[in-house]
Design an enzyme around this catalytic site. Structure first.
Site, PDB file in Angstrom:
ATOM      1  N   ARG A  11       0.823  -1.220   0.000  1.00 37.41           N
ATOM      2  CA  ARG A  11       0.000   0.000   0.000  1.00 37.41           C
ATOM      3  C   ARG A  11       0.856   1.268   0.000  1.00 37.41           C
ATOM      4  O   ARG A  11       0.635   2.174  -0.803  1.00 37.41           O
ATOM      5  CB  ARG A  11      -0.925  -0.016   1.215  1.00 37.41           C
ATOM      6  CG  ARG A  11      -1.997  -1.088   1.146  1.00 37.41           C
ATOM      7  CD  ARG A  11      -2.849  -1.031   2.403  1.00 37.41           C
ATOM      8  NE  ARG A  11      -3.880  -2.051   2.385  1.00 37.41           N
ATOM      9  CZ  ARG A  11      -3.705  -3.290   2.816  1.00 37.41           C
ATOM     10  NH1 ARG A  11      -2.529  -3.676   3.290  1.00 37.41           N
ATOM     11  NH2 ARG A  11      -4.702  -4.168   2.775  1.00 37.41           N
ATOM     12  N   ASP A  49       9.946  -6.497  -5.186  1.00 33.15           N
ATOM     13  CA  ASP A  49       8.986  -7.097  -4.248  1.00 33.15           C
ATOM     14  C   ASP A  49       8.678  -8.486  -4.798  1.00 33.15           C
ATOM     15  O   ASP A  49       7.981  -8.620  -5.815  1.00 33.15           O
ATOM     16  CB  ASP A  49       7.708  -6.244  -4.170  1.00 33.15           C
ATOM     17  CG  ASP A  49       6.720  -6.767  -3.120  1.00 33.15           C
ATOM     18  OD1 ASP A  49       6.687  -8.000  -2.892  1.00 33.15           O
ATOM     19  OD2 ASP A  49       5.985  -5.949  -2.541  1.00 33.15           O
ATOM     20  N   CYS A  58      10.889   4.778   5.999  1.00 35.34           N
ATOM     21  CA  CYS A  58       9.768   5.121   6.875  1.00 35.34           C
ATOM     22  C   CYS A  58       8.956   3.853   7.125  1.00 35.34           C
ATOM     23  O   CYS A  58       7.750   3.922   7.388  1.00 35.34           O
ATOM     24  CB  CYS A  58       8.881   6.189   6.233  1.00 35.34           C
ATOM     25  SG  CYS A  58       9.688   7.774   6.030  1.00 35.34           S
ATOM     26  N   ALA A  59       9.598   2.678   7.003  1.00 34.26           N
ATOM     27  CA  ALA A  59       8.868   1.415   7.201  1.00 34.26           C
ATOM     28  C   ALA A  59       9.107   0.889   8.608  1.00 34.26           C
ATOM     29  O   ALA A  59       8.287   1.102   9.508  1.00 34.26           O
ATOM     30  CB  ALA A  59       9.292   0.404   6.148  1.00 34.26           C
ATOM     31  N   ARG A  60      10.231   0.247   8.823  1.00 30.02           N
ATOM     32  CA  ARG A  60      10.546  -0.272  10.149  1.00 30.02           C
ATOM     33  C   ARG A  60      12.049  -0.255  10.379  1.00 30.02           C
ATOM     34  O   ARG A  60      12.831  -0.571   9.469  1.00 30.02           O
ATOM     35  CB  ARG A  60      10.067  -1.736  10.296  1.00 30.02           C
ATOM     36  CG  ARG A  60       8.622  -1.858  10.711  1.00 30.02           C
ATOM     37  CD  ARG A  60       8.416  -1.306  12.128  1.00 30.02           C
ATOM     38  NE  ARG A  60       7.032  -1.279  12.542  1.00 30.02           N
ATOM     39  CZ  ARG A  60       6.156  -0.293  12.273  1.00 30.02           C
ATOM     40  NH1 ARG A  60       6.507   0.747  11.569  1.00 30.02           N
ATOM     41  NH2 ARG A  60       4.928  -0.338  12.757  1.00 30.02           N
ATOM     42  N   ASP A 106      12.799   7.419   9.627  1.00 29.78           N
ATOM     43  CA  ASP A 106      11.706   7.737  10.553  1.00 29.78           C
ATOM     44  C   ASP A 106      11.550   6.652  11.619  1.00 29.78           C
ATOM     45  O   ASP A 106      10.816   6.835  12.583  1.00 29.78           O
ATOM     46  CB  ASP A 106      10.398   7.869   9.742  1.00 29.78           C
ATOM     47  CG  ASP A 106       9.212   8.303  10.592  1.00 29.78           C
ATOM     48  OD1 ASP A 106       9.366   9.275  11.353  1.00 29.78           O
ATOM     49  OD2 ASP A 106       8.141   7.664  10.503  1.00 29.78           O
ATOM     50  N   GLU A 140      13.390   2.002  19.646  1.00 34.70           N
ATOM     51  CA  GLU A 140      12.652   3.264  19.761  1.00 34.70           C
ATOM     52  C   GLU A 140      12.202   3.440  21.206  1.00 34.70           C
ATOM     53  O   GLU A 140      11.747   2.464  21.809  1.00 34.70           O
ATOM     54  CB  GLU A 140      11.439   3.264  18.817  1.00 34.70           C
ATOM     55  CG  GLU A 140      11.868   3.232  17.351  1.00 34.70           C
ATOM     56  CD  GLU A 140      10.701   3.362  16.370  1.00 34.70           C
ATOM     57  OE1 GLU A 140       9.553   3.602  16.801  1.00 34.70           O
ATOM     58  OE2 GLU A 140      10.945   3.220  15.162  1.00 34.70           O
ATOM     59  N   HIS A 171       9.563   8.608  14.307  1.00 35.54           N
ATOM     60  CA  HIS A 171       8.423   7.758  13.927  1.00 35.54           C
ATOM     61  C   HIS A 171       7.148   8.605  13.724  1.00 35.54           C
ATOM     62  O   HIS A 171       6.126   8.376  14.369  1.00 35.54           O
ATOM     63  CB  HIS A 171       8.203   6.651  14.978  1.00 35.54           C
ATOM     64  CG  HIS A 171       7.496   5.442  14.423  1.00 35.54           C
ATOM     65  ND1 HIS A 171       7.795   4.156  14.807  1.00 35.54           N
ATOM     66  CD2 HIS A 171       6.497   5.305  13.520  1.00 35.54           C
ATOM     67  CE1 HIS A 171       7.006   3.303  14.164  1.00 35.54           C
ATOM     68  NE2 HIS A 171       6.210   3.995  13.389  1.00 35.54           N
ATOM     69  N   ALA A 208       2.965   8.317  10.443  1.00 35.48           N
ATOM     70  CA  ALA A 208       1.498   8.229  10.504  1.00 35.48           C
ATOM     71  C   ALA A 208       0.897   9.387  11.279  1.00 35.48           C
ATOM     72  O   ALA A 208      -0.309   9.418  11.511  1.00 35.48           O
ATOM     73  CB  ALA A 208       1.102   6.912  11.159  1.00 35.48           C
TER      74      ALA A 208
END
Ligand code: NAD
Ligand code: MLT
Length: 306
Positions: free
Chosen positions: A149, A169, A228-230, A254, A259, A278, A281
Site C-alpha cells: 500500500r 517485491d 519510513c517502514a521499520r 523515521d 525506539e 516515527h 502516521a
C-alpha cells in the site's frame, strides 16, 4: 467490556468505544509489571508501536479477546502467543497509508536538498548558501523495496514528479508494477544498482531484518535512502558508516531498531542522515482514521463478528 489503551490514539476512537457502552482505560507509557497488572482484567488491548505486546502480556490477560493495532505494523505484537491464547490481532491497514507515503516523499526531498541541516544553521544565524548544492528528483530513478500500500502511493507521487520507477517485491506481479508505470526486478541488487533514490516499504520480518547492510549499501552507492517502514530492515551501524565515508550520499530515517532512538546511536552523529521520531502516521486525518477503524475492529470482535 474493558478496553485498555496503552499508546495514545485519537479521541474519536476512544469515543466510539465509550458510545458503545464499554469502559475505556488509558495507561500510556506502561511496561513490565505495570503493563501486566493493567491488562489483567482487560477484554481488549489497543496499541500503536510503543507497547511491546509480548507472550507475558497474553499470559497475564486471561479475558483478552482482541489486540487492536491502531496502525499497520504488528511487529510489536507476539502473533504466535496471540494465536496460542486464542486472541485476535487486528491492525488498521488503510488509514495512515497516505500519511506514510507523504512523509516518505518529504524525507526524500529533505535529504536531497539538505533542508534540516540548512534550517538549523540559518536559525543559528549562519547564511550557508554556498555549502548546499542539492539533487533534483526529476529524471532520476527511484528504487522501491516493498510494493504494497505505502510503496504504491509513493510510486504515484514520485512517478508524477518525473522519476523512473524500479520495484523489488518478490510477492507482487509484473502486471501490478505495470499499472504504476514501474519496472519489477527479480533481484534486490538490480534495484539497488539502478536506483538514485531508494525507499523501503516492507514489514519487519525475519526475511527483511538487515536486508540492507554493508554489501547492499556498497551496491547502491552514491544516492539517497529513505526508510519510513521499520527499524531493523537497514543495518544502522552499516548505514552510519556508509554515509559518513561518502559511499552513500545521504539517508532519511523515521523508524529505528530501538525506539525511542538511543542518544548514543551512531546515526545521530552523521550530518547527512536526517531523523524523525516515527512520525510517518502522525497526521490528524490518519490518526482519526486508524483510531476509528481500530475501535470498529474491537466492537466487531466483542460482537463475535468476523
Ligand atoms: P503492505 O503489507 O501493504 O506492503 C508490504 C509489501 O512488502 C508487500 O507488497 C510485500 O509483498 C512486500 N515484501 C514482503 N517481504 C518482502 C521482501 N523480502 N522484499 C521485498 N518486498 C517484500 O504494508 P504497507 O501498508 O505498505 O506498510 C509498509 C511498511 O510501512 C510496514 O513496515 C509498516 O509497518 C510501515 N509503516 C510505517 C509508518 C510510519 O509511521 N513510519 C506508517 C505506516 C506504515
Ligand atoms: C504503522 O505501522 O502504522 C506505524 O508504525 C504508524 C504508527 O502507529 O506510528
Amino acid at each position: 467490556m474493558k478496553v485498555l489503551v496503552t499508546d495514545p490514539i485519537a479521541d474519536a476512537g476512544l469515543e466510539r468505544l465509550r458510545e458503545a457502552g464499554h469502559e475505556v482505560e488509558t495507561a500510556y507509557d506502561v511496561a513490565g509489571e505495570e503493563l501486566l497488572s493493567a491488562v489483567a482484567d482487560a477484554n481488549a488491548l489497543v496499541v500503536r508501536s510503543g507497547t511491546d505486546v509480548s507472550r507475558e502480556v497474553f499470559e497475564a490477560a486471561s479475558d483478552l479477546v482482541i489486540v487492536g493495532r491502531a496502525g499497520i505494523g504488528v511487529d510489536n505484537i507476539d502473533i504466535d502467543a496471540a494465536t496460542d491464547h486464542g486472541v485476535i490481532v487486528a491492525n488498521a491497514p488503510e488509514g495512515n497509508v497516505r500519511a506514510a507515503a507523504e512523509h516518505t516523499v518529504a524525507m526524500a526531498f529533505a535529504a536531497a536538498r539538505s533542508i534540516p541541516q540548512a534550517h538549523v544553521r540559518l536559525k543559528a544565524g549562519e547564511w550557508a548558501k554556498s555549502d548546499y548544492l542539492g539533487t533534483e528528483v526529476n529524471g532520476k530513478t527511484l528504487g522501491i523495496v516493498g510494493f504494497g500500500r505505502v510503496g504504491q502511493e509513493v510510486a504515484k507521487r514520485l512517478g508524477n514528479l518525473g522519476m523512473d520507477l524500479v520495484v523489488y517485491d518478490p510477492y507482487i506481479s509484473e502486471e501490478r508494477a505495470d499499472q504504476f508505470g514501474a519496472e519489477l526486478v527479480e533481484e534486490l541488487d538490480a534495484c539497488l544498482t539502478r536506483a538514485d533514490f531508494l525507499t523501503i516499504h516492507t514489514p519487519l520480518l525475519p526475511e527483511t531484518r538487515g536486508m540492507i547492510s554493508d554489501d547492499e549499501l556498497e551496491t547502491f552507492g552514491d544516492g539517497y535512502i529513505v526508510n519510513c517502514a521499520r527499524g531493523g530492515i537497514i543495518d544502522e551501524p552499516a548505514l552510519a558508516a556508509a554515509v559518513e565515508d561518502g559511499t552513500v550520499a545521504g539517508a532519511a530515517l523515521d523508524v529505528f531498531e530501538e525506539e525511542p532512538l538511543a542518544s548514543d546511536s551512531p546515526l545521530a552523529d552523521v550530518d547527512d542522515i536526517i531523523l524523525t521520531p516515527h512520525l510517518g502516521a502522525s497526521t490528524e486525518a490518519a490518526q482519526e482514521s486508524v483510531a476509528v477503524d481500530t475501535a470498529e475492529q474491537v466492537l466487531a470482535a466483542f460482537d463475535e463478528e468476523p
